[in-house]
Design an enzyme around this catalytic site. Structure first.
Site, PDB file in Angstrom:
ATOM      1  N   LYS A   1     -79.049 -22.596  -6.311  1.00 34.45           N
ATOM      2  CA  LYS A   1     -77.792 -22.688  -7.056  1.00 34.45           C
ATOM      3  C   LYS A   1     -76.786 -21.672  -6.508  1.00 34.45           C
ATOM      4  CE  LYS A   1     -79.715 -19.652 -10.627  1.00 34.45           C
ATOM      5  NZ  LYS A   1     -80.428 -19.610 -11.905  1.00 34.45           N
TER       6      LYS A   1
ATOM      7  N   TYR B   1     -53.749   2.712  -1.717  1.00 31.43           N
ATOM      8  CA  TYR B   1     -53.005   2.588  -2.975  1.00 31.43           C
ATOM      9  C   TYR B   1     -53.441   3.653  -3.983  1.00 31.43           C
ATOM     10  CZ  TYR B   1     -51.764  -2.130  -1.369  1.00 31.43           C
ATOM     11  OH  TYR B   1     -51.300  -3.189  -0.657  1.00 31.43           O
TER      12      TYR B   1
HETATM   13  C1  LIG Z   1     -81.636 -18.961 -11.716  1.00 35.27           C
HETATM   14  C2  LIG Z   1     -82.887 -19.469 -12.327  1.00 35.27           C
HETATM   15  C3  LIG Z   1     -84.132 -19.222 -11.732  1.00 35.27           C
HETATM   16  C4  LIG Z   1     -84.306 -18.293 -10.549  1.00 35.27           C
HETATM   17  O1  LIG Z   1     -84.269 -16.946 -10.957  1.00 35.27           O
HETATM   18  P1  LIG Z   1     -84.575 -15.754  -9.956  1.00 35.27           P
HETATM   19  O2  LIG Z   1     -84.723 -14.583 -10.842  1.00 35.27           O
HETATM   20  O3  LIG Z   1     -83.410 -15.635  -9.041  1.00 35.27           O
HETATM   21  O4  LIG Z   1     -85.826 -16.104  -9.231  1.00 35.27           O
HETATM   22  C5  LIG Z   1     -85.236 -19.834 -12.281  1.00 35.27           C
HETATM   23  N1  LIG Z   1     -85.132 -20.631 -13.384  1.00 35.27           N
HETATM   24  C6  LIG Z   1     -83.954 -20.858 -13.993  1.00 35.27           C
HETATM   25  C7  LIG Z   1     -83.913 -21.725 -15.199  1.00 35.27           C
HETATM   26  C8  LIG Z   1     -82.806 -20.273 -13.505  1.00 35.27           C
HETATM   27  O5  LIG Z   1     -81.640 -20.489 -14.134  1.00 35.27           O
END
Ligand SMILES: *Cc1c(COP(=O)(O)O)cnc(C)c1O
Length: 391
Positions: free
Chosen positions: A56, A284
């Protein structure tokens, strides 16, 4: 300044002449490190557990297509994304592995897109299940769906006490095929396992209820990276691994479990070097003033690229294996470094902001600690203005 006039009617390729993608600032992605991490993680899993690569948010900023292809080629079973669009992007890139959408989808438009692209949605409520079933009524093959059970995260999903009712409802609806039942852990990265154990117990209780109602879900999953590293009892049929794939540890106490290599480096180049006298304000607001004469380098990266402005006067870079301090406010496209320890520094030399140079290393964890946040947010923060260069 030298004028660039095409000779012989031939327009030179300025992009190539100037070094292309690595001319100003870029994110370097180490494909071998990604494969290494995946192999390390697979060694923790028993034969029945498959690894789902969580890609994702453009694979936590690493580039979803490249990460997905590498992960699948290295033995990941499938992919998890957050949104329909992220799933479509992978399908358009020609990836045909299972893609699970972890986020909620509620509209008929989303349902049609999911079915069209053979994506696998998460169903969190009976209402959502009905939208799916109604929208799919003219569809031929049943859609594989994953049911999310809330065991204590208080995010998506039906309460674990209602798991059996929920599964039975979905099983009665036409056009939906139960692919898995899953839950998500809220505190798997904490050294205190109390909440995680409670969530595990609730997940087990929900499964026991299902069994008592003669329902055996084809697949169960609970673990994120931290849980994958913590306890094989949490692995079930799939583990959903994000952060660890990218070579970062969810928490310091998990370091001994596995040897991970950071996949991402962030690099930029020196664009100007100058000497400024004592008492000179820098950038700045003059949040930095020189105590003595100082050699200053300007580099071509700023907060519009994802270097948080809150790191101003708090971060360092690596040049020729040496550490240099960032000084003054970080600006939109540029930041300044005190390079007094490298008096002969040249324009065009590489500065590593995250990554390794010689014996020294700066990690996303260092930034996260300075900013009182987590490495997940640092990785996701690099903008698309920075080219991703796969090495
Ligand atoms: C993002 C997510 C993961 C992965 O989590 P990590 O800590 O990056 O391994 C697993 N399950 C769900 C439902 C998530 O939203």
């Amino acid at each position: 300044m030298q004028e660039l006039i095409p000779t012989n009617g031939f327009m030179p390729n300025l992009w190539e002449v100037s070094g292309g993608l690595t001319e100003r600032a870029w994110v370097e992605i180490d494909r071998a490190a990604l494969a290494h991490n995946l192999n390390q993680l697979k060694q923790l899993l028993s034969a029945k557990t498959q690894l789902m690569a969580v890609v994702k948010a453009d694979a936590y900023g690493h580039g979803a297509t490249m990460v997905a292809q590498t992960a699948l080629a290295t033995g990941a079973y499938g992919l998890c994304v957050a949104t329909v669009e992220e799933g479509i992007q992978l399908r358009e890139a020609g990836i045909d592995a299972p893609i699970v959408i972890l986020g909620a989808t509620n509209t008929p438009e989303q349902v049609r897109a999911i079915a069209h692209w053979y994506l696998q949605p998460t169903i969190c409520t009976p209402q959502q299940a009905l939208v799916f079933s109604d929208t799919l009524s003219r569809c031929q093959t049943p859609l594989s769906v994953h049911l999310n059970i809330d065991t204590g995260m208080s995010r998506l999903g039906m309460s674990w006490q209602q798991a059996t009712e929920f599964v039975q409802l979905v099983q009665r609806l036409p056009h939906l095929k139960l692919a898995s039942v899953y839950s998500h852990l809220a505190t798997a990265d904490s050294p205190d396992p109390t909440v995680m154990r409670l969530q595990h117990q609730r997940f087990e209780a929900a499964i026991a209820q299902l069994h008592a109602a003669n329902i055996v879900p084809p697949c169960l999953h609970l673990a994120n990276s931290a849980a994958t590293l913590t306890d094989p009892a949490l692995h079930y049929d799939w583990v959903r691994v994000g952060l660890a794939l990218y070579g970062l540890y969810p928490a310091p106490h998990l370091h001994p479990k596995v040897n991970l290599k950071p996949v991402m480096q962030v690099k930029t180049r020196v664009t100007q070097v100058k000497t400024i006298p004592a008492g000179t304000g820098v950038s700045y607001g003059y949040t930095f003033r020189t105590q003595k004469q100082l050699r200053l380098a300007v580099v071509g990266i700023g907060y519009a690229d994802g270097v948080p402005r809150n790191l101003s006067n708090k971060m360092t870079g690596l040049i020729r294996g040496q550490r240099v301090s960032q000084i003054g406010a970080i600006t939109m496209d540029q930041l300044m470094l005190d390079v007094s320890n490298i008096p002969d520094l040249q324009v065009g030399e590489i500065v590593t902001l995250i990554g390794r140079d010689g014996d020294r290393q700066i990690s996303a964890d260092d930034w996260a600690i300075s900013l009182n946040t987590i490495s997940w947010e640092i990785l996701c923060g690099f903008k698309h203005r920075l080219p991703r260069v796969v090495v």
